[in-house]
Every structure is written in C-alpha cells, then in structure tokens.
Design a protein around this motif. Structure first.
Motif, mmCIF file in Angstrom:
data_model
loop_
_atom_site.group_PDB
_atom_site.id
_atom_site.type_symbol
_atom_site.label_atom_id
_atom_site.label_comp_id
_atom_site.label_asym_id
_atom_site.label_seq_id
_atom_site.Cartn_x
_atom_site.Cartn_y
_atom_site.Cartn_z
ATOM 1 N N ILE A 81 -3.873 -7.079 4.667
ATOM 2 C CA ILE A 81 -2.410 -6.967 4.642
ATOM 3 C C ILE A 81 -1.974 -5.557 4.995
ATOM 4 N N SER A 82 -2.661 -4.555 4.464
ATOM 5 C CA SER A 82 -2.318 -3.162 4.743
ATOM 6 C C SER A 82 -2.470 -2.839 6.228
ATOM 7 N N LEU A 83 -3.528 -3.353 6.854
ATOM 8 C CA LEU A 83 -3.740 -3.094 8.281
ATOM 9 C C LEU A 83 -2.596 -3.647 9.125
ATOM 10 N N LYS A 120 -1.428 -0.979 12.263
ATOM 11 C CA LYS A 120 -2.728 -0.682 12.860
ATOM 12 C C LYS A 120 -3.359 -1.912 13.500
ATOM 13 N N HIS A 152 -0.902 -13.273 -2.446
ATOM 14 C CA HIS A 152 -0.717 -11.843 -2.203
ATOM 15 C C HIS A 152 0.641 -11.599 -1.533
ATOM 16 N N ILE A 172 3.416 -10.141 0.756
ATOM 17 C CA ILE A 172 3.443 -9.502 2.077
ATOM 18 C C ILE A 172 4.835 -8.929 2.302
ATOM 19 N N ALA A 175 0.574 -4.508 7.913
ATOM 20 C CA ALA A 175 1.842 -3.891 7.497
ATOM 21 C C ALA A 175 2.005 -2.490 8.074
ATOM 22 N N SER A 176 0.900 -1.768 8.223
ATOM 23 C CA SER A 176 0.960 -0.401 8.747
ATOM 24 C C SER A 176 1.085 -0.356 10.266
ATOM 25 N N PRO A 225 -6.067 -7.411 0.335
ATOM 26 C CA PRO A 225 -5.204 -6.212 0.341
ATOM 27 C C PRO A 225 -5.425 -5.330 1.565
ATOM 28 N N ALA A 226 -6.683 -5.145 1.966
ATOM 29 C CA ALA A 226 -6.949 -4.312 3.144
ATOM 30 C C ALA A 226 -6.395 -4.960 4.401
#
Length: 346
Positions: A301-303, A308, A124, A126, A305-306, A298-299
């Motif tokens: 990584i999103s947490l 959060k 995935h 990053i 990267a954002s 994906p979730a």
C-alpha cells in the motif's frame, strides 16, 4: 431491497452467479461493499479444475468501502476505503504465533461479490489517492513484495524475473521501487515483454515455448540461461524470481543466478519439477521458497500511495460482475494483450 450478487464455484468449470441476502458483520468483522476484484491464476486454476466439495465464492484480489461495523472493531469506520487481505489464518498454530501466518495455509471465501463480510484486522485502509482498481492490485503487489524480500532483492542488486504475467510484472514494479540496479524479464509472449520494457525492464528475453527436436529440457534451460547472462550488462543476476512455474524456467533461473545468489520460486504449477540441485549446491545458489504474503500489505500500500509503484498499466481488460463468466473464459484463452482482468463489482 438490495441483494448480494456473488460468483460461486460449484465444481470444474461450474461458476454461477447467485443472489442472496447481504451478510451482517459479527464481532471483529466489517461488511465491505466490494468495488473491484481482479481475476488471478489461482481463481482460474480453481475454476478449471474444481476446488473441494463445498460451493465457494472465489476471488481474492479485492478492494471496497466499509458499510457496516461489527462489535469490537476500533480501527475502521463506515466509509473507510480498504484492501482485503483474504485468506484468514487460524491465529492459533505455531506458524501464526511466530508471525508467519502465511504458512498456516489459510483459505477463505472470496470477494467476487457485491458485499463481503471479513475480519476487520485483515482489512487494510487505503488512502484517497489509491484508486479501487489499484486497491485490488495490492494483493498481487504483496505477493511480489514477499517474493522479493525472500529473494533478498535490494538497492544495487540485479534481478531476473522469469514470467511476465501479472505477478512477474508486479515483481518488476516492486524491484524497481526497491532500487534494483538491473532487471531482466523472460516470457513466451512478445507483447508481455513489450509491456515489461515500458514498465522499466532493462532487458528482456523471448522464450521459444516449443521444444526443438533433439533438445532436452536441461539443454534448453542452459541455453536460455546463457542468453540471459549475455543480455544483462551485470552478467549473472544476484537473485532470480521464477513466476511462471514452467519446469524449464525453474531450471533456467538456477543456472542463470550468480554463485552465492538466491532463486525464489513463486509459480506453483506443476507440483513437481526436476531441478539441477547439484549445480545449485556446488555454487551455493539458495532455493528460497515464497508462498503468498505475510505482513506485506502495508508495504505494498505504501509503495502505491507514495507513487513509487503504479500498477494501473497491468490492468488491461475490464468486465462488470454480471459478465464474470465471459471474463473467465477470456482469461483461460491467454490471449496476447490480456494480462490482468478486473471485475467491477459495485
């Protein structure tokens, strides 16, 4: 000429550093130069007890840089930064076809090495603002995402997390990001609970790891559950995630959980435990298992990267790959102040 240094498990307590040729990617594969790899409880268990008959490179919390591409790979290119979702399913069984590939019981050679060839569709990408250490932490964060999804954690719900090791602390970070109204953690280590408080736990309960004379396991579990309910301002938690695997903690999580709630066991040791099933059944507390992760990278990584979720405080100790044996011996000692050990492989 550069060679591939790897940590290969030959049997119980027999982990060896070996050098070999750098592998080449086949169709649908990429070659990744591993930057970081975390040591987790599964690695430690395999090293302590042995695993199968064939030598195996271990380590499955990995991130790195793509250095070569095999045929038929379209979504990645050389230079891409990736987190590897190790544990390749068969892609053919009923579980895989229904999208629940974690139940295929996958396992694959690990990434505790300088280079690793792996299926491109399980690598995935990053972004640049996610460090390689954080990229390696995507794996335990994906475990947490999957467990909390199974537990039904969401905005406004209260959450109990039993065990403040790396998975429990990742569950804390993810529960906060999901908008949990209150989060309580339990552990036998005061230093880990102090870390949990720094990471945003609303309350903590220190568990006495030693049974008292005359105390049976069920009495201890009921007493701990009562203490948890007293500590939590919302009373009984809507859902509980048990990350230690300790039998008394599994019982505690059931007793503490609100009627109609969910208890999700994540800790996988020991294999058998006595649970208060009648208590769970008559209060409609669902016991909902969670194994590994499935479409959760994906979730996670999103947490990160954002912004959060920041997993960096959980990484407490660092070693180079050359000193990986020392790192495993330290991990086995379970010292206060040591949570996640990270190996620099490059």
């Amino acid at each position: 000429m550069e060679e591939n240094l790897s940590a290969r498990l030959y049997g119980k307590m027999d982990l060896r550093l070996e050098t070999g040729a750098i592998p080449k990617p086949s169709t649908g594969e990429v070659l990744v130069r591993i930057k970081n790899c975390g040591i987790c409880g599964t690695d430690l268990h395999m090293w302590s007890t042995g695993f199968g008959d064939d030598p195996l490179v271990i380590g499955h919390e990995c991130s790195g840089v793509v250095t070569a591409i095999g045929p038929d790979v379209g979504h990645l290119k050389v230079g891409d930064r990736v987190a590897l979702e190790l544990g390749l399913p068969c892609r053919k069984c009923d579980f895989c076809r229904r999208g629940r590939y974690n139940l295929c019981k996958p396992f694959s050679s690990g990434g505790l090495a300088r280079f690793h060839v792996y299926a491109a569709d399980f690598c995935h990408a990053i972004p640049e603002n996610v460090s390689f250490e954080a990229g390696a932490m995507i794996e335990p964060l994906a475990v947490a995402v999957h467990a909390l999804r199974r537990a039904g954690a969401s905005v406004g719900k209260s959450v109990l997390i039993c065990g403040a090791g790396s998975i429990g602390l990742c569950c804390l970070l993810v529960a906060r990001a999901l908008g949990a109204s209150e989060i309580c953690l339990t552990d036998v280590s005061s230093s880990r609970l102090q870390m949990a408080e720094r990471l945003g736990a609303n309350c903590t309960v220190l568990v006495d790891g030693q049974a008292r004379d005359g105390d049976d396991e069920d009495s201890r579990a009921r007493g701990l559950a009562d203490e948890i309910v007293r500590k939590m301002s919302s009373g009984r938690p809507d859902c509980s995630v048990e990350c230690s695997g300790a039998p008394v903690s599994l019982r505690t999580a059931i007793y503490a959980t609100k009627s109609g709630g969910v208890m999700t066991p994540v800790g996988l040791d020991p294999a058998d435990a006595q649970l208060p099933i009648l208590n769970a059944a008559t209060r409609e507390v669902d016991i909902r298992g969670s194994f590994s992760y499935c479409n959760d990278y994906p979730a996670a990584i999103s947490l990160v990267a954002s912004g959060k979720v920041d997993p960096s405080p959980i990484v407490t100790t660092r070693y180079d790959l050359d000193n990986v044996l020392e790192a495993f011996h330290l991990a086995k000692r379970s010292l206060d102040g040591v949570v996640k050990i990270m190996i620099a492989c490059d």
